[in-house]
Design a protein around this motif. Sequence first.
Motif, PDB file in Angstrom:
ATOM      1  N   GLY A 196       0.788  -1.226   0.000  1.00  0.00           N
ATOM      2  CA  GLY A 196       0.000   0.000   0.000  1.00  0.00           C
ATOM      3  C   GLY A 196       0.819   1.273   0.000  1.00  0.00           C
ATOM      4  N   LEU A 197       2.135   1.152  -0.058  1.00  0.00           N
ATOM      5  CA  LEU A 197       2.987   2.341  -0.110  1.00  0.00           C
ATOM      6  C   LEU A 197       3.262   2.818  -1.530  1.00  0.00           C
ATOM      7  CD1 LEU A 197       5.543   1.478   2.723  1.00  0.00           C
ATOM      8  CD2 LEU A 197       3.631   3.098   2.823  1.00  0.00           C
TER       9      LEU A 197
ATOM     10  N   ASN B   9      -2.800  -5.466  -3.402  1.00  0.00           N
ATOM     11  CA  ASN B   9      -2.769  -4.709  -2.146  1.00  0.00           C
ATOM     12  C   ASN B   9      -2.134  -3.329  -2.300  1.00  0.00           C
ATOM     13  OD1 ASN B   9      -3.735  -6.774  -0.024  1.00  0.00           O
ATOM     14  ND2 ASN B   9      -2.328  -7.906  -1.333  1.00  0.00           N
ATOM     15  N   ALA B  10      -1.958  -2.891  -3.523  1.00  0.00           N
ATOM     16  CA  ALA B  10      -1.296  -1.609  -3.801  1.00  0.00           C
ATOM     17  C   ALA B  10      -2.128  -0.423  -3.326  1.00  0.00           C
ATOM     18  CB  ALA B  10      -1.040  -1.487  -5.307  1.00  0.00           C
ATOM     19  N   ALA B  11      -1.461   0.716  -3.183  1.00  0.00           N
ATOM     20  CA  ALA B  11      -2.167   1.967  -2.870  1.00  0.00           C
ATOM     21  C   ALA B  11      -3.210   2.193  -3.959  1.00  0.00           C
ATOM     22  CB  ALA B  11      -1.180   3.132  -2.812  1.00  0.00           C
ATOM     23  N   GLY B  12      -4.359   2.628  -3.554  1.00  0.00           N
ATOM     24  CA  GLY B  12      -5.449   2.820  -4.500  1.00  0.00           C
ATOM     25  C   GLY B  12      -6.337   1.591  -4.614  1.00  0.00           C
ATOM     26  N   ARG B  13      -5.887   0.489  -4.021  1.00  0.00           N
ATOM     27  CA  ARG B  13      -6.678  -0.746  -4.061  1.00  0.00           C
ATOM     28  C   ARG B  13      -7.006  -1.267  -2.663  1.00  0.00           C
ATOM     29  NH1 ARG B  13      -4.087  -3.979  -9.220  1.00  0.00           N
ATOM     30  NH2 ARG B  13      -4.517  -2.311 -10.688  1.00  0.00           N
ATOM     31  N   SER B  14      -6.645  -0.502  -1.672  1.00  0.00           N
ATOM     32  CA  SER B  14      -6.974  -0.875  -0.294  1.00  0.00           C
ATOM     33  C   SER B  14      -7.448   0.385   0.426  1.00  0.00           C
ATOM     34  CB  SER B  14      -5.762  -1.477   0.415  1.00  0.00           C
ATOM     35  OG  SER B  14      -4.725  -0.534   0.543  1.00  0.00           O
ATOM     36  N   ASN B  15      -8.276   0.217   1.420  1.00  0.00           N
ATOM     37  CA  ASN B  15      -8.854   1.373   2.087  1.00  0.00           C
ATOM     38  C   ASN B  15      -8.130   1.664   3.406  1.00  0.00           C
ATOM     39  OD1 ASN B  15     -10.538   3.540   2.330  1.00  0.00           O
ATOM     40  ND2 ASN B  15     -12.185   2.395   3.279  1.00  0.00           N
ATOM     41  N   TYR B  16      -6.907   2.151   3.276  1.00  0.00           N
ATOM     42  CA  TYR B  16      -6.091   2.566   4.419  1.00  0.00           C
ATOM     43  C   TYR B  16      -5.719   4.025   4.218  1.00  0.00           C
ATOM     44  CZ  TYR B  16      -5.665  -2.186   6.166  1.00  0.00           C
ATOM     45  OH  TYR B  16      -5.939  -3.416   6.692  1.00  0.00           O
ATOM     46  N   ARG B  17      -5.710   4.783   5.308  1.00  0.00           N
ATOM     47  CA  ARG B  17      -5.493   6.231   5.227  1.00  0.00           C
ATOM     48  C   ARG B  17      -4.186   6.603   4.552  1.00  0.00           C
ATOM     49  NH1 ARG B  17      -6.749   7.036  11.243  1.00  0.00           N
ATOM     50  NH2 ARG B  17      -8.821   6.183  11.179  1.00  0.00           N
ATOM     51  N   VAL B  18      -3.085   6.026   4.998  1.00  0.00           N
ATOM     52  CA  VAL B  18      -1.786   6.400   4.428  1.00  0.00           C
ATOM     53  C   VAL B  18      -1.746   6.025   2.944  1.00  0.00           C
ATOM     54  CG1 VAL B  18       0.714   6.008   4.504  1.00  0.00           C
ATOM     55  CG2 VAL B  18      -0.554   6.384   6.629  1.00  0.00           C
ATOM     56  N   SER B  19      -2.233   4.854   2.604  1.00  0.00           N
ATOM     57  CA  SER B  19      -2.270   4.444   1.187  1.00  0.00           C
ATOM     58  C   SER B  19      -3.073   5.433   0.355  1.00  0.00           C
ATOM     59  CB  SER B  19      -2.875   3.047   1.048  1.00  0.00           C
ATOM     60  OG  SER B  19      -2.059   2.089   1.651  1.00  0.00           O
ATOM     61  N   ASN B  20      -4.219   5.856   0.876  1.00  0.00           N
ATOM     62  CA  ASN B  20      -5.054   6.825   0.152  1.00  0.00           C
ATOM     63  C   ASN B  20      -4.329   8.152  -0.028  1.00  0.00           C
ATOM     64  OD1 ASN B  20      -7.091   4.920   0.029  1.00  0.00           O
ATOM     65  ND2 ASN B  20      -8.192   5.740   1.771  1.00  0.00           N
ATOM     66  N   LYS B  21      -3.657   8.602   1.020  1.00  0.00           N
ATOM     67  CA  LYS B  21      -2.947   9.879   0.950  1.00  0.00           C
ATOM     68  C   LYS B  21      -1.751   9.805   0.004  1.00  0.00           C
ATOM     69  CE  LYS B  21      -4.396  11.513   5.464  1.00  0.00           C
ATOM     70  NZ  LYS B  21      -3.987  11.899   6.817  1.00  0.00           N
ATOM     71  N   LEU B  22      -1.087   8.663  -0.057  1.00  0.00           N
ATOM     72  CA  LEU B  22       0.057   8.515  -0.957  1.00  0.00           C
ATOM     73  C   LEU B  22      -0.354   8.611  -2.425  1.00  0.00           C
ATOM     74  CD1 LEU B  22       2.001   5.697   0.894  1.00  0.00           C
ATOM     75  CD2 LEU B  22       2.839   8.008   0.468  1.00  0.00           C
ATOM     76  N   MET B  23      -1.608   8.356  -2.722  1.00  0.00           N
ATOM     77  CA  MET B  23      -2.091   8.404  -4.106  1.00  0.00           C
ATOM     78  C   MET B  23      -2.294   9.834  -4.607  1.00  0.00           C
ATOM     79  SD  MET B  23      -2.267   5.392  -5.362  1.00  0.00           S
ATOM     80  CE  MET B  23      -3.274   5.690  -6.804  1.00  0.00           C
ATOM     81  N   ARG B  24      -2.285  10.791  -3.703  1.00  0.00           N
ATOM     82  CA  ARG B  24      -2.527  12.187  -4.087  1.00  0.00           C
ATOM     83  C   ARG B  24      -1.367  12.756  -4.890  1.00  0.00           C
ATOM     84  NH1 ARG B  24      -4.383  14.340   1.837  1.00  0.00           N
ATOM     85  NH2 ARG B  24      -6.299  13.118   1.966  1.00  0.00           N
ATOM     86  N   ASN B  25      -1.690  13.431  -5.958  1.00  0.00           N
ATOM     87  CA  ASN B  25      -0.743  14.219  -6.758  1.00  0.00           C
ATOM     88  C   ASN B  25       0.396  13.413  -7.373  1.00  0.00           C
ATOM     89  OD1 ASN B  25      -2.162  16.627  -6.057  1.00  0.00           O
ATOM     90  ND2 ASN B  25      -1.119  16.575  -4.080  1.00  0.00           N
ATOM     91  N   ILE B  26       0.205  12.124  -7.578  1.00  0.00           N
ATOM     92  CA  ILE B  26       1.253  11.309  -8.209  1.00  0.00           C
ATOM     93  C   ILE B  26       1.313  11.639  -9.691  1.00  0.00           C
ATOM     94  CG2 ILE B  26       1.924   8.972  -8.871  1.00  0.00           C
ATOM     95  CD1 ILE B  26       0.871   7.985  -6.241  1.00  0.00           C
ATOM     96  N   ARG B  27       2.529  11.793 -10.180  1.00  0.00           N
ATOM     97  CA  ARG B  27       2.753  12.016 -11.607  1.00  0.00           C
ATOM     98  C   ARG B  27       3.662  10.906 -12.123  1.00  0.00           C
ATOM     99  NH1 ARG B  27       1.924  16.629  -9.296  1.00  0.00           N
ATOM    100  NH2 ARG B  27       1.090  18.475 -10.259  1.00  0.00           N
ATOM    101  N   GLY B  28       3.321  10.352 -13.243  1.00  0.00           N
ATOM    102  CA  GLY B  28       4.142   9.296 -13.813  1.00  0.00           C
ATOM    103  C   GLY B  28       4.014   8.001 -13.032  1.00  0.00           C
ATOM    104  N   THR B  29       5.088   7.215 -13.074  1.00  0.00           N
ATOM    105  CA  THR B  29       5.117   5.927 -12.386  1.00  0.00           C
ATOM    106  C   THR B  29       6.332   5.896 -11.470  1.00  0.00           C
ATOM    107  OG1 THR B  29       4.136   4.951 -14.372  1.00  0.00           O
ATOM    108  CG2 THR B  29       4.996   3.421 -12.737  1.00  0.00           C
ATOM    109  N   PRO B  30       6.202   6.456 -10.274  1.00  0.00           N
ATOM    110  CA  PRO B  30       7.344   6.500  -9.358  1.00  0.00           C
ATOM    111  C   PRO B  30       7.700   5.100  -8.857  1.00  0.00           C
ATOM    112  CG  PRO B  30       5.360   7.198  -8.237  1.00  0.00           C
ATOM    113  CD  PRO B  30       4.989   7.005  -9.673  1.00  0.00           C
ATOM    114  N   ILE B  31       8.982   4.851  -8.679  1.00  0.00           N
ATOM    115  CA  ILE B  31       9.387   3.566  -8.102  1.00  0.00           C
ATOM    116  C   ILE B  31      10.015   3.730  -6.721  1.00  0.00           C
ATOM    117  CG2 ILE B  31       9.618   2.371 -10.307  1.00  0.00           C
ATOM    118  CD1 ILE B  31      12.678   2.770 -10.046  1.00  0.00           C
ATOM    119  N   ARG B  32      10.149   4.948  -6.283  1.00  0.00           N
ATOM    120  CA  ARG B  32      10.674   5.215  -4.943  1.00  0.00           C
ATOM    121  C   ARG B  32       9.576   5.848  -4.090  1.00  0.00           C
ATOM    122  NH1 ARG B  32      16.306   5.016  -4.686  1.00  0.00           N
ATOM    123  NH2 ARG B  32      17.307   4.927  -6.723  1.00  0.00           N
ATOM    124  N   ILE B  33       9.297   5.215  -2.985  1.00  0.00           N
ATOM    125  CA  ILE B  33       8.304   5.737  -2.047  1.00  0.00           C
ATOM    126  C   ILE B  33       8.715   7.134  -1.600  1.00  0.00           C
ATOM    127  CG2 ILE B  33       7.234   5.358   0.226  1.00  0.00           C
ATOM    128  CD1 ILE B  33       7.894   2.289  -0.334  1.00  0.00           C
TER     129      ILE B  33
END
Length: 185
Positions: free
Chosen positions: A65-66, A104-128
């Motif tokens: 979820g990160l 179980n990736a971010a955007g596919r689970s309902n956890y607060r931190v995972s949801n927040k990590l999905m905000r403002n993502i550009r491209g396909t980052p590979i580093r948390i």
Amino acid sequence: MKPIRLLAMLSLSAITVGIVATAMADDDRSYSGSWGTRALPGVAPVDFPLYQDECGSCHMAYQPGLLPAPSWEKLMSGLDDHFGENAELPENERRVLLNYLLNNAAGRSNYRVSNKLMRNIRGTPIRITELPYFVHEHREIPSRLVTGNPKVRSLSYCDSCHTQANMGSYNEHQINIPGYGRYDD
């Protein structure tokens, strides 16, 4: 129904809807608008022994979820050069691990931190550590406490400071920076 009674009921309904909507909008800590339900705290802990064994043998087994699913796909397709290391796996194991990460990736689970990590993502980052939400949350930490700290070395060593990271908790009240102690921003 009498017009006065109908007007009173409609007014009460409108007030109730307004109060509920305001409460949900203001409670960023517990409401996930994308799911429409209350999100669980943190991120889902790792619960897959193969992932824990394979990935956790070299570094913290980062919770799926990160990162969002496309990021995990990109990471798992380049294991021959995994941040400068060869982490290749037999194809059947790689596929099983990839499925676990994607499900179980971010955007596919309902956890607060995972949801927040999905905000403002550009491209396909590979580093948390490059995700906008991560950068925002760590922006005020002096480098002497991280890169200048031999017990931490990098923000990628989450479990160095987040004492409950292995359980999926990144609560700021559980931060203990080695050689420094509890950190409050």
